[in-house]
Structure formats: C-alpha cells, structure tokens
Design a protein around this motif. Structure first.
Motif, short mmCIF file in Angstrom:
data_model
loop_
_atom_site.label_atom_id
_atom_site.label_comp_id
_atom_site.label_asym_id
_atom_site.label_seq_id
_atom_site.Cartn_x
_atom_site.Cartn_y
_atom_site.Cartn_z
N ALA A 57 21.90 35.51 -18.14
CA ALA A 57 21.19 34.88 -17.02
C ALA A 57 22.18 33.99 -16.28
N ILE A 58 22.29 34.21 -14.97
CA ILE A 58 23.32 33.55 -14.16
C ILE A 58 22.67 32.92 -12.94
N MET A 59 22.96 31.66 -12.69
CA MET A 59 22.43 30.97 -11.51
C MET A 59 23.32 31.26 -10.31
N ASP A 60 22.77 31.94 -9.31
CA ASP A 60 23.59 32.21 -8.12
C ASP A 60 22.79 32.35 -6.84
N HIS A 61 21.57 32.86 -6.88
CA HIS A 61 20.85 33.19 -5.65
C HIS A 61 20.23 31.97 -4.95
N ILE A 62 19.72 31.04 -5.73
CA ILE A 62 18.94 29.94 -5.16
C ILE A 62 19.73 28.63 -5.13
N VAL A 63 20.79 28.53 -5.91
CA VAL A 63 21.52 27.26 -6.01
C VAL A 63 22.10 26.83 -4.67
N SER A 64 22.20 25.54 -4.49
CA SER A 64 22.79 24.97 -3.28
C SER A 64 24.28 25.30 -3.21
N TYR A 65 24.79 25.44 -1.99
CA TYR A 65 26.22 25.69 -1.85
C TYR A 65 27.00 24.39 -1.62
N ARG A 66 26.31 23.26 -1.60
CA ARG A 66 26.99 21.99 -1.39
C ARG A 66 27.92 21.68 -2.57
N SER A 67 29.09 21.21 -2.27
CA SER A 67 30.11 21.00 -3.29
C SER A 67 29.73 19.91 -4.30
N ASP A 68 28.83 19.01 -3.91
CA ASP A 68 28.42 17.92 -4.80
C ASP A 68 27.04 18.17 -5.41
N ARG A 69 26.62 19.43 -5.50
CA ARG A 69 25.28 19.75 -5.97
C ARG A 69 25.06 19.30 -7.41
N ALA A 70 23.82 18.95 -7.72
CA ALA A 70 23.41 18.65 -9.10
C ALA A 70 22.89 19.93 -9.73
N ALA A 71 22.62 19.89 -11.02
CA ALA A 71 22.25 21.10 -11.76
C ALA A 71 21.02 21.80 -11.22
N ASP A 72 20.05 21.04 -10.69
CA ASP A 72 18.81 21.65 -10.20
C ASP A 72 18.77 21.79 -8.68
N ASP A 73 19.84 21.44 -8.00
CA ASP A 73 19.83 21.48 -6.54
C ASP A 73 19.71 22.92 -6.04
N PHE A 90 41.69 25.42 4.16
CA PHE A 90 40.38 25.67 4.76
C PHE A 90 39.80 24.39 5.36
N LYS A 91 39.84 23.31 4.60
CA LYS A 91 39.24 22.05 5.09
C LYS A 91 40.02 21.47 6.25
N SER A 92 41.34 21.57 6.21
CA SER A 92 42.16 21.06 7.32
C SER A 92 41.90 21.86 8.59
N ALA A 93 41.59 23.13 8.44
CA ALA A 93 41.31 23.97 9.61
C ALA A 93 39.93 23.69 10.19
N GLY A 94 39.04 23.10 9.37
CA GLY A 94 37.71 22.80 9.87
C GLY A 94 36.59 23.54 9.16
N PHE A 95 36.92 24.23 8.08
CA PHE A 95 35.90 24.91 7.28
C PHE A 95 35.26 23.94 6.29
N GLU A 96 33.97 24.08 6.07
CA GLU A 96 33.32 23.40 4.95
C GLU A 96 33.64 24.19 3.70
#
Length: 466
Positions: free
Chosen positions: A62-78, A390-396
């Motif tokens: 079982a792998i968490m991937d479809h619903i999880v937040s893409y934010r870099s600081d996400r918590a386990a249930d985000d 990536f970040k220096s270029a302006g990518f999140e």
C-alpha cells in the motif's frame, strides 16, 4: 518435435497460468499487488468486511501517492483535496490491520507507485503485478507482466492470489533507427499514438522491440510503456536485457544476492522466439520522430511543435482548448508548466529539464511546478543541486505524488489556464476544471516555461544564449 515459437508475452502468461477459468478465460497467478490510498483503503476494508484475510500479506504493498499533498512541508495526513485525509488514514489503518507492506506519506521510500515499484525492486523481470491504476503497464518495461485492474479485482487478488483474465491479442511495434537529438521516449510515445490513433493498441499486449528500443535507458523504457494505456493497449512489455538486470540488482525487494545469478539466468530466457507470430505488427522509423506537443484532449491529438494544428482537427477538442485549425503550436502563450508524474518524474527527466533551466528564469507570467516522482529521486536531485536550479529558475519544488497531474479536487491551475505538462493525459479536466493541458517532454516543458510560450528546447537555448 519442437514446440510452437512463443512471444515474450506467451512465456509470461504460461508461467503464471494456473488453469482454465471457463468461458475462454484463464486463472492467472499474481505475484505482487500494488495499492494506493484512493482505492486501496476501500478494497482492504471491503475484504475485511467479507471475512477474508489477505492471502499473502508479504506480496501486497500500500503506497500513498494519489491524494497526498505535493507541498514540500506536508504533514503525514496532508491531502491536496478536501476530505482526502480520510483516504490516507483509512488506507494506513487497514494496511496495518491486514499486515501488508505500508509505504506511508512521509516514508523515505514513498513516491508514485509506478515509479517506486521498479526502484524498490517490487517490479522485476518475469513477475506478475497488478494495481488499481491503468498506468501499471509502465512496469512491463522491465519484462514484467503488469496491468491495471479495478478495486473489486484488487480484493479478489488479495484474497486468492489469482485473477480470472482473458488472454489479450498481441501486437509488436518494432522501432528501428535512431531518435534525432533533442527527442526522447515521450516524443516517441506521442508519435506512435498520434500516428495510429488512441485506439491503435486494440486492447493488445504490446511488445516494443527494435534497435531504437534497445538503445533507450530503463527509465526511458518506463516512459514508453507508461503511455501504452493511452494507446488502448492491455499492457506493454519490453524484453529484459543487461540494462534491466543491472538496474534491478541489489534493490530492496529484488532477489537476494545469493539468488541473483539464478534469477538473471531465468530472465535471459524472457524473449520472443524467432518466427513467433503476433496478431498485429507495426513498424516505426525513429529518425522521423520530432519533439511533439498535444493540441487537443487526447494524446493522439498531437503534432510536431513547428507544425500547425490540422485543418480537420476535432472541433470539440479545439473548443475546449481555445484553439482553431491552422494555429501553430510554437509560440502559443502558456500560463503554467508542470514537470512530474509517473510518466516523467524520474531523475533523468529532471536532469534534462535542469540542463535547460540552468542560469535562466521562468517567464514572469508562468506558474511553474516540479514534483519529483519518488522521495529517492527527490533526494538524488537535491544531492546534485537540481532543486536549486529549479527553484532559482522560478519553479516550485514539490513533494512526491500524483498531485497536479491527476485532479481530485483542491489545488490546481486556474480554469482555462494553458499548461504545458509532462503528464500522460490531457482530457477535459484532467489537471483541473477547464484547464487546457498540452502534453510534452520535460525538456519541452522547461524550454516553454522559460520562453513563456510553447517552444522547442534547442531553439530556446540557442535564442537565449545568442
């Protein structure tokens, strides 16, 4: 008396065939079952409610991937969508109850299921794998028998270790010659789909073969097989070779070192015999493939970047995309750019994009996001300094998962935003309500983000460096 020559798919099917299931179907043994939190928790709960246990817990992941937040600081249930945390918690709880492998949201192994399955050695040559996700066909790039299933089939496979399946017809696509510089596996896949149509795969088990396929890296082969479902294939497969054997060696769920030699010897027999017959044969000249971008709402509605949209293009698709026949793709202003997904979220994808972004800036009007496919790639990219580029270029710079590729509510691009994307699907609403998605390679996405319009990587680099 010699037996009838067999295809690679014939050999895989025969090695997993338990017997006839009646009405022309076969009962196929399933080696490994992959779940994700959008459907996995539900399947596990339904199984438990019927009083059945998982037949072989060590074979289920079982792998968490479809619903999880893409934010870099996400918590386990985000989660990225309202109420999504329920799916995450339910899958976590049910996976622990069932005693199966759980790769949780912030696990160091976490990532998009079709990307981490090869990385962790869950997918290996000769294995049969299923997952309630259509892009499971990606794993055929390793010489595995892999296909997407529904939630009820996932329940059945977990309870019995087998599935009732009708053997599909077979197609071989032989790709010869060399891909021109600046083109890659994503362009090749779009070329095949655009040339032969979204239904061209005829629900076949498609074997990719030929010198051009042999020259692809394992990661590029995964991209090619990933898009087979967009070709209406049952699955895709490529003969495993030394590249694959080296790739899977030493991975956590691959055969242990003391068994690796015997495994490799068995895997070497996984190839199509000479004179084996296919139901359909296609031939592709790799030298004729150009960088492609989709203009419509199907991967089949794609053209070379420097060509106009066909005069007889589908009117409904053009209306959704806000385009007209004859409009040139090159130069179309974009609002967003996305790099990631199970198609193009691997390390080689990020490297190809970073090569273009280094020392450059994303156009001021473009919202640019990069989501590495797995945590392992995210760490490798950061160790190489790609995240800084990536970040220096302006990518999140996001955290691994399917967010921004598969819309399930929550964060997305604005309605009617024109987005160039390294994903696999561009149908209406795929990346959000009324979002207009143009499929392309990571290099093309990066170049377009810098130019602020759809552009080829070579032309952008030449213009900016001049």
């Amino acid at each position: 008396m010699s037996s009838k020559p067999q295809t690679l798919f014939d050999k895989l099917w025969a090695s997993h065939r338990i017997g006839s299931a009646g009405d022309g179907a076969d009962l196929i043994a399933i080696d490994r079952i992959l779940l994700h939190e959008r459907t996995g928790g539900v399947a596990l709960k339904m199984l438990a409610e019927t009083g059945h246990a998982v037949h072989a817990p060590s074979r289920v992941f079982a792998i968490m991937d479809h619903i999880v937040s893409y934010r870099s600081d996400r918590a386990a249930d985000d989660a990225r969508s309202p109420g999504g945390e329920v799916f995450i918690r339910e899958t976590r709880n049910m996976a622990q109850y069932a005693g199966i492998h759980l790769i949780d949201s912030n696990d160091s192994r976490q990532g998009i299921v079709h990307v981490i399955a090869p990385e962790l050695g869950i997918a290996i040559p000769g294995a049969s794998l299923v997952c309630p996700d259509s892009h499971t066909c990606s794993l055929g790039a390793l010489g595995a028998l892999a296909w997407g299933i529904g939630s009820s089939e996932a329940e059945h496979a977990m309870a019995t270790g087998a599935l009732r399946v009708n053997q599909p017809p077979q197609m071989r696509i032989t790709i010869h010659g060399e891909l021109p510089e600046g083109t890659g596996a994503k362009d090749l896949a779009l070329h095949i789909i655009a040339r032969h149509g979204a239904s061209g795969g005829k629900r076949c088990a498609v074997e990719f073969a030929g010198s051009a396929v042999e020259n692809l890296s394992v990661e590029e082969r995964l991209t090619l097989c990933n898009l087979a479902v967009e070709f209406s294939a049952f699955t895709a497969i490529i003969r495993p070779d030394d590249k694959v054997f080296e790739y899977v060696k030493g991975r956590p769920f691959s055969p242990a070192q003391e068994h690796s030699h015997r495994a490799a010897k068995q895997w070497m027999a996984l190839e199509t015999d000479e004179h084996a017959e296919f139901d359909y044969e296609l031939s592709i000249d790799a030298s004729k493939v150009n960088p492609l971008v989709s203009w419509g709402t199907s991967p089949a509605q794609s053209s070379a970047i420097n060509t106009p949209i066909p005069q007889k293009a589908d009117s409904r698709a053009l209306a959704y995309m806000g385009l007209e026949p004859g409009v040139h793709l090159a130069g179309l202003r974009i609002d967003g750019a996305f790099i990631g997904s199970c198609t193009n979220g691997r390390l080689s994808d990020l490297r190809s994009a970073a090569k273009i972004l280094a020392g450059r800036k994303v156009a001021s009007h473009v919202q640019a996001i990069c989501v590495p496919g797995p945590q392992l790639v995210k760490r490798q990219a950061e160790a190489e300094g790609l995240d800084i580029i990536f970040k220096s270029a302006g990518f999140e710079w996001g955290a691994p998962g399917c967010a921004m590729c598969f819309y399930a509510g929550g964060v997305t691009f604005p309605p009617e935003a024109r987005v160039i994307s390294s994903t696999n699907r561009n149908f209406e609403g795929r990346q959000g309500p009324c979002v207009r998605t143009h499929l392309a390679s990571p290099a093309t996405v990066a170049a377009s983000a810098v130019a602020g319009m759809i552009s080829q990587s070579g032309s952008v680099m030449a213009e900016i460096d001049a």
